[in-house]
Write an enzyme that holds these catalytic residues in place. Structure first.
Site, PDB file in Angstrom:
ATOM      1  N   GLU A 188      -2.444 -35.578  29.147  1.00  0.00           N
ATOM      2  CA  GLU A 188      -3.392 -34.574  28.648  1.00  0.00           C
ATOM      3  C   GLU A 188      -4.720 -35.199  28.230  1.00  0.00           C
ATOM      4  OE1 GLU A 188      -1.424 -32.335  25.541  1.00  0.00           O
ATOM      5  OE2 GLU A 188      -0.045 -31.367  26.941  1.00  0.00           O
ATOM      6  N   GLN A 201     -10.965   0.114   0.878  1.00  0.00           N
ATOM      7  CA  GLN A 201     -11.385  -0.707  -0.261  1.00  0.00           C
ATOM      8  C   GLN A 201     -10.204  -1.363  -0.965  1.00  0.00           C
ATOM      9  OE1 GLN A 201     -11.919   2.502   0.200  1.00  0.00           O
ATOM     10  NE2 GLN A 201     -11.510   3.749  -1.626  1.00  0.00           N
ATOM     11  N   ASP A 258      16.223   7.363   5.758  1.00  0.00           N
ATOM     12  CA  ASP A 258      14.900   7.401   5.134  1.00  0.00           C
ATOM     13  C   ASP A 258      14.961   7.066   3.653  1.00  0.00           C
ATOM     14  OD1 ASP A 258      13.609   8.065   7.423  1.00  0.00           O
ATOM     15  OD2 ASP A 258      13.485  10.216   7.005  1.00  0.00           O
ATOM     16  N   SER A 292       5.105   9.296  13.289  1.00  0.00           N
ATOM     17  CA  SER A 292       6.551   9.101  13.223  1.00  0.00           C
ATOM     18  C   SER A 292       7.250   9.837  14.376  1.00  0.00           C
ATOM     19  CB  SER A 292       7.045   9.627  11.880  1.00  0.00           C
ATOM     20  OG  SER A 292       8.323   9.146  11.591  1.00  0.00           O
ATOM     21  N   TYR A 334       0.852  -1.178   0.000  1.00  0.00           N
ATOM     22  CA  TYR A 334       0.000   0.000   0.000  1.00  0.00           C
ATOM     23  C   TYR A 334       0.895   1.237   0.000  1.00  0.00           C
ATOM     24  CZ  TYR A 334      -3.829   3.153   0.893  1.00  0.00           C
ATOM     25  OH  TYR A 334      -4.760   4.153   0.762  1.00  0.00           O
ATOM     26  N   GLU A 365      11.119   5.170  17.347  1.00  0.00           N
ATOM     27  CA  GLU A 365      11.226   4.673  15.974  1.00  0.00           C
ATOM     28  C   GLU A 365      12.634   4.974  15.426  1.00  0.00           C
ATOM     29  OE1 GLU A 365       8.807   6.906  13.306  1.00  0.00           O
ATOM     30  OE2 GLU A 365       8.951   5.442  11.675  1.00  0.00           O
ATOM     31  N   HIS A 366      13.043   6.259  15.540  1.00  0.00           N
ATOM     32  CA  HIS A 366      14.376   6.673  15.098  1.00  0.00           C
ATOM     33  C   HIS A 366      15.161   7.165  16.308  1.00  0.00           C
ATOM     34  CE1 HIS A 366      11.634   7.623  11.629  1.00  0.00           C
ATOM     35  NE2 HIS A 366      12.552   6.960  10.966  1.00  0.00           N
ATOM     36  N   ASN A 387      -3.505   5.827   6.143  1.00  0.00           N
ATOM     37  CA  ASN A 387      -4.230   6.609   7.157  1.00  0.00           C
ATOM     38  C   ASN A 387      -5.000   5.673   8.098  1.00  0.00           C
ATOM     39  OD1 ASN A 387      -6.543   5.763   5.814  1.00  0.00           O
ATOM     40  ND2 ASN A 387      -6.842   7.707   4.742  1.00  0.00           N
ATOM     41  N   HIS A 396       6.704  15.854   9.001  1.00  0.00           N
ATOM     42  CA  HIS A 396       5.800  14.807   8.491  1.00  0.00           C
ATOM     43  C   HIS A 396       4.338  15.175   8.739  1.00  0.00           C
ATOM     44  CE1 HIS A 396       8.248  11.685   6.785  1.00  0.00           C
ATOM     45  NE2 HIS A 396       9.076  11.728   7.801  1.00  0.00           N
ATOM     46  N   GLN A 446      11.753  15.373  11.263  1.00  0.00           N
ATOM     47  CA  GLN A 446      10.696  14.517  11.787  1.00  0.00           C
ATOM     48  C   GLN A 446       9.391  15.290  11.874  1.00  0.00           C
ATOM     49  OE1 GLN A 446      11.686  11.492  12.068  1.00  0.00           O
ATOM     50  NE2 GLN A 446       9.530  10.981  12.201  1.00  0.00           N
ATOM     51  N   HIS A 485      -3.647 -39.270  20.322  1.00  0.00           N
ATOM     52  CA  HIS A 485      -2.257 -38.850  20.183  1.00  0.00           C
ATOM     53  C   HIS A 485      -1.320 -39.941  20.720  1.00  0.00           C
ATOM     54  CE1 HIS A 485      -4.016 -34.875  19.587  1.00  0.00           C
ATOM     55  NE2 HIS A 485      -2.833 -34.371  19.322  1.00  0.00           N
TER      56      HIS A 485
END
Lengths: 432, 432
Positions: B415, B191, B361, B237, B130, B327-328, B214, B262, B259, B420
């Site tokens: 068990e 979708q 990046d 981020s 995506y 994250e960074h 999103n 963004h 950063q 088994h």
């Protein structure tokens, strides 16, 4: 038990109907679970105690009462028959030894311009393992969930196991002792998942939750996914046996039973190019079924979801298996290594006539927590890698940053991210 | 921009408030997304076309009209400035080369009793990536999502990218050509996720869906998780910079900007034991901010979620970083390798004064799809391992099955799973 033939015109359709499993996105369950999660997040121990009293009929004044002490675990290990203790310890040793092969190490290298690149691999700090309780007590699941975490180097393992009405299996507690579980709480359901995900006054918050459970547990795990890690979403257990028609048919019948006895939704399918052999297996099923302790469950499972499938040849059987991506695949044939390269998707592959699936369930070494419902197309068996995570490493040399900075600048400006571009460009100006 | 001091009595509280991010389990979004998923699952192309017309204002009579041909991708690659084309190709080459180091190989061994044990590692068959479209077009994300899949050996990569009102970035299409994406559809939102997860008449169903999006995309991914694999649930981020106070303060200010630009929810935090240096960085921020193209976004982000934090020393700064699992993480210090062993949790670690986050990046090599919102405690950067999966291998020898069968029998009977047990026991009886 259904009998299918790949040459039938409606085969694909019948197979699809038989193996269909829509994993429940049950609205009512979703709503119930969301309420439990929210209550535990907001009210901690008090909420867990209420749900445990209401749903597990287990009354406790404080969460401390629901913690099982290390001494209690050791006492359970001392209390079980010596044969069981030895079996647990031998299984644990084999599982540990196999999983050692999965340990991943940090790595780094320098490129031509002297930039250091790599990945640092570390263990998770603390994980929670969910163990079903009550009648379906599975000590083997304790070993299979806890030992990969131990091998990975996880510092603290918190186990939750419901004890409906106070009922608790010594064998499960003994397995926790053998596996080196750090703390055990007798809580279950969505409230136990919530306690592990959010933490309470008494139950520490974990970084990842693994282990099987009912629809409430599975739904709770899905809802907390992202806040903590989870292993996978499990559906009913499945076996697909591919046989060349030369294995003792009683063995194959019993292998199918061993899957079917889990529950009515379990799925057991046999693929074979020999119609007479399928008849023999069916006869063994009919003869052996009445002798089984869990005959009712087996009968229901085989009737609803089992099948004996006649294939054109073994290669076609493997092609069908790839389409179904079974949790357990038995290659009960003379030369399983010849078929192996054709296998694309399966949780675990049991090769040769002697390798019954049940050996893998308990003690061969590999994990018995496996992807179900065709998810072996993308999920892997639970493993040490589930309890390790990676951090990328980048250390640019003063020389290296000159060429990298130019590339980054062009691409960042192409994305209209000019702070990104200038941050790279500034490093090009150190001569100023 | 907030100024914190670890010596303040309310520091922990203020830091917690600043970094808090409750990943939205928005009921309304959940319901909307569930309806979209269900419509696409039931009505395929027709439903995707309707939502694309309604939500992306892109009219098409058939899904075929929404497919971008390979020729179109190549044309885009030919149309962009040669400097951009070269930057894309150089970045791709470096990303490919880094990710080669992540390739995992099948392994097997034999134990003392001759049982074969191992894991077979295979690539996923088909994955979906995506890519956000419209104004926020990120060709670098195309490379970062597609190339690890290519390196893993994924046979088919399907890319979806919304084209609101028909707007489509040549740079994004060019990146798809460079990365070797197989098919591209100009659809987006829930979708598009549904089309990839369930398949339609035109869009093939994939095994895993990766890539940022999103809240609708993220929610859709969470809802289809289990039916297909997904990468992770991404939050805003973040960057955390640890500086010893000797890096050019303009560089650090720009790194924080990179950063913050963004979006308003992005988070930029600087930790430093030198109060005067924090003043200098603040002065640079004040001076540079008005010169930035995305000044409004940066200002909003820094005001709401940014902070300059005075720490006692660098070790304390790393301890705070471990708590936040950023994250960074930039280690902008003289000897970053000395700090590295202390770092427990971070998506990517940028070491040394020259290593700006923006290099990572775009082109250093490591992936820029990284765990956010403290999930680096358990998630890893997107990698080749996300596009490979494992099947356990077990092949017992006739000798090996004798000892394994006995262990399995004891545990299975413990068990109450007697099928088994008998399935294992039968193999002990081959002398009969």
């Amino acid at each position: 038990m259904q009998r299918l033939d790949t040459r039938d015109s409606d085969f694909a359709q019948r197979l699809a109907r038989l193996t269909e499993w829509e994993q429940g996105l049950d609205e009512a369950v979703n709503t119930t679970v969301a309420a439990i999660l929210s209550a535990v997040q907001q009210r901690g121990d008090a909420a867990v105690l209420e749900y445990t009293a209401r749903l597990d009929h287990l009354q406790a004044a404080t969460m401390a009462e629901l913690e099982v002490s290390a001494a209690h675990l050791e006492a359970a290990l001392a209390a079980i028959p010596v044969q069981q203790r030895e079996a647990l310890e031998q299984a644990a040793e084999r599982i540990r030894s196999y999983h050692q092969h999965q340990l991943q190490e940090s790595w780094e290298y320098r490129d031509a311009e002297g930039n250091l690149l790599g990945q640092k691999i570390t263990a998770l700090d603390r994980v929670g393992i969910y163990v079903p309780g009550g009648k379906a007590s599975y000590p083997s699941s304790v070993l299979m969930n806890a030992l990969p975490a131990k091998v990975a180097g996880v510092a603290e393992i918190i186990m939750v196991v419901p004890a409906p009405g106070g009922e608790l299996s010594d064998l499960v507690l003994a397995a926790a002792a053998v596996a080196g579980v750090d703390r055990v709480f007798t809580i279950g359901g969505a409230q136990a998942v919530a306690a592990l995900a959010f933490g309470t006054e008494t139950v520490p918050a974990v970084d990842k939750i693994v282990g099987p459970g009912n629809i409430y547990v599975a739904t709770a795990k899905r809802q907390v996914f992202g806040r903590v890690g989870i292993d996978m979403i499990a559906g009913p257990s499945e076996i697909l046996v591919i046989c060349d028609g030369a294995t003792n048919p009683e063995w194959i019948a019993m292998d199918l039973f061993s899957q079917a006895e889990h529950d009515e939704n379990a799925q057991a399918i046999l693929l074979c190019p020999d119609a007479d052999y399928l008849d023999e297996v069916q006869a063994c099923i009919d003869r052996l079924l009445p002798t089984m302790e869990r005959a009712d469950i087996i009968r229901a499972s085989l009737a609803a979801r089992g099948a004996l499938v006649l294939t054109r040849d073994l290669a076609e059987a493997v092609a069908i298996s790839n389409q179904l991506a079974p949790e357990h695949l038995e290659l009960s044939v003379l030369d399983p290594e010849a078929l192996l390269p054709l296998v694309r998707h399966a949780g675990a592959i049991f090769m040769g006539r002697f390798t019954s699936e049940s050996l893998g369930d308990y003690c061969a070494g590999p994990n018995h927590v496996l992807p179900t419902s065709r998810s072996a197309r993308f999920f892997s068996p639970l493993g040490v890698y589930d309890f390790q995570k990676r951090s990328s490493l980048i250390m640019c040399s003063e020389q290296g940053v000159q060429s990298l900075g130019r590339i980054a600048s062009v691409l960042a400006r192409g994305e209209q991210l000019t702070a990104h571009a200038r941050s790279a460009e500034m490093r090009l100006q150190q001569d100023d």
